[in-house]
Design an enzyme around this catalytic site. Structure first.
Site, PDB file in Angstrom:
ATOM      1  CE  LYS A 155       5.809  -1.848 -51.370  1.00  0.00           C
ATOM      2  NZ  LYS A 155       4.320  -1.706 -51.505  1.00  0.00           N
ATOM      3  CE  LYS A 206       6.090  -5.194 -47.734  1.00  0.00           C
ATOM      4  NZ  LYS A 206       4.892  -4.179 -47.458  1.00  0.00           N
TER       5      LYS A 206
HETATM    6  N1  C2G Z   1       0.035  -0.259 -41.981  1.00  0.00           N
HETATM    7  C1  C2G Z   1      -0.196   0.392 -40.714  1.00  0.00           C
HETATM    8  N2  C2G Z   1      -0.147  -0.614 -39.417  1.00  0.00           N
HETATM    9  C2  C2G Z   1       0.397  -1.831 -39.564  1.00  0.00           C
HETATM   10  C3  C2G Z   1       0.890  -2.400 -41.074  1.00  0.00           C
HETATM   11  C4  C2G Z   1       0.471  -1.321 -41.964  1.00  0.00           C
HETATM   12  O1  C2G Z   1      -0.725   1.360 -40.487  1.00  0.00           O
HETATM   13  N3  C2G Z   1       0.404  -2.568 -38.437  1.00  0.00           N
HETATM   14  C5  C2G Z   1      -0.259   0.898 -43.078  1.00  0.00           C
HETATM   15  C6  C2G Z   1       1.174   1.186 -43.631  1.00  0.00           C
HETATM   16  O2  C2G Z   1       1.940   2.166 -42.924  1.00  0.00           O
HETATM   17  C7  C2G Z   1       0.755   1.371 -45.080  1.00  0.00           C
HETATM   18  C8  C2G Z   1      -0.425   0.435 -45.166  1.00  0.00           C
HETATM   19  O3  C2G Z   1      -0.896   0.092 -44.005  1.00  0.00           O
HETATM   20  O4  C2G Z   1       0.418   2.813 -45.029  1.00  0.00           O
HETATM   21  C9  C2G Z   1      -0.052  -0.556 -45.902  1.00  0.00           C
HETATM   22  O5  C2G Z   1       1.092  -1.364 -45.597  1.00  0.00           O
HETATM   23  P1  C2G Z   1       1.837  -2.424 -46.323  1.00  0.00           P
HETATM   24  O6  C2G Z   1       0.930  -3.119 -47.116  1.00  0.00           O
HETATM   25  O7  C2G Z   1       3.079  -2.837 -45.502  1.00  0.00           O
HETATM   26  O8  C2G Z   1       2.412  -0.992 -47.486  1.00  0.00           O
HETATM   27  P2  C2G Z   1       3.918  -0.708 -47.592  1.00  0.00           P
HETATM   28  O9  C2G Z   1       4.842  -1.721 -47.750  1.00  0.00           O
HETATM   29  O10 C2G Z   1       4.135   0.009 -46.531  1.00  0.00           O
HETATM   30  O11 C2G Z   1       3.742   0.224 -49.247  1.00  0.00           O
HETATM   31  O12 C2G Z   1       4.446   3.351 -52.181  1.00  0.00           O
HETATM   32  C10 C2G Z   1       4.092   3.037 -50.944  1.00  0.00           C
HETATM   33  C11 C2G Z   1       4.035   1.592 -50.686  1.00  0.00           C
HETATM   34  O13 C2G Z   1       3.380   0.903 -51.316  1.00  0.00           O
HETATM   35  C12 C2G Z   1       3.599   1.594 -49.321  1.00  0.00           C
END
Ligand code: C2G
Length: 241
Positions: free
Chosen positions: A45, A47
């Site tokens: 990712k 990240k």
């Molecule tokens: N999220 C949200 N609103 C935000 C930030 C994040 O609703 N302002 C949600 C994302 O859509 C996700 C969850 O919170 O469903 C976690 O977000 P992240 O930590 O950014 O995860 P992500 O990188 O989207 O990883 O296999 C799937 C991945 O691991 C998802």
């Protein structure tokens, strides 16, 4: 018991994450969160997490909506996880809309929930990295800088207010930002607002006045000063070379 599963990095846990987890749990009785490991984040990712896996895991486990946290180590494990944990619903934010529809073939419901738009881990990091600046000169060019800061997501500074030596302007507001005082107040203002930069924005003021201001501002500790060029310096000679 209806079992819900979701996945994410959840770094610098914020209210957007909580809002997602709360709605995910409301879709069933038991919520499993696949938490991206540090390696998965770095390799897949791109990240770099502020909190490592164990800290992010303990934060998630403290949330009343979360029943179980498992490591997410690769993109493919969702299929075996859904089988292993007998998940009935797969949930994720709608920034992933359509990406996991294939999981319906396993007989699970796939739900994309709306993201909480105004917040994100990257926004938090960017905002915290921004320097606090004062604009010296509560005039038109100062307002132009404020407008730029509002529309340009990459504007490198957080403008906390104006300085102006016109006593009639002190305490007033310009484009929502206060005129905090003049040169005699600058040390207090800088201290109170954790300011590290002052941008002199007085394009039509004579050079001698600017030099006097600069002399005073350079006495301040840990403050850098920038000067907005006046308009004719900005306009280059138009002759074709
Ligand atoms: N999220 C949200 N609103 C935000 C930030 C994040 O609703 N302002 C949600 C994302 O859509 C996700 C969850 O919170 O469903 C976690 O977000 P992240 O930590 O950014 O995860 P992500 O990188 O989207 O990883 O296999 C799937 C991945 O691991 C998802």
């Amino acid at each position: 018991m209806k079992r819900v599963i979701t996945y994410g990095t959840f770094d610098l846990l914020h209210y957007g994450h909580i809002h997602l987890l709360k709605r995910a749990k409301a879709l069933g009785d038991y919520l499993i969160v696949g938490l991206s490991t540090n390696e998965f984040n770095q390799k897949e990712k791109n990240k770099d997490c502020y909190f490592d896996y164990d800290k992010r895991k303990s934060l998630l486990e403290a949330i009343r909506y979360v029943d179980l946290v498992i490591p997410e180590e690769n993109w493919k494990q969702k299929v075996s996880d859904i089988e292993k944990y007998h998940a009935d619903v797969f949930v994720i934010g709608d920034d992933w809309k359509g990406k996991f529809d294939h999981l319906e073939d396993l007989g699970v419901e796939v739900v994309y929930l709306s993201r909480t738009e105004e917040i994100s881990t990257s926004k938090i990091k960017k905002d915290l990295n921004q320097e606090n600046v004062l604009i010296y000169g509560a005039g038109e060019s100062g307002v132009l800088l404020v407008k730029e800061s509002r529309i340009n997501p990459n504007f490198p500074y957080r403008i906390v207010g104006f300085l102006d030596d016109n006593p009639n302007k002190k305490g007033g507001k310009l484009y929502g930002l206060k005129v905090l005082g003049g040169l005699e107040d600058v040390e207090k203002i800088v201290e109170k607002n954790d300011v590290s930069k002052i941008i002199i924005s007085m394009p039509s003021v004579e050079q001698s006045k600017i030099s006097n201001i600069l002399k005073e501002l350079n006495k301040l500790k840990d403050i850098s000063v920038k000067i907005l060029p006046n308009v004719d310096n900005l306009i280059e000679e138009g002759n074709l070379s």
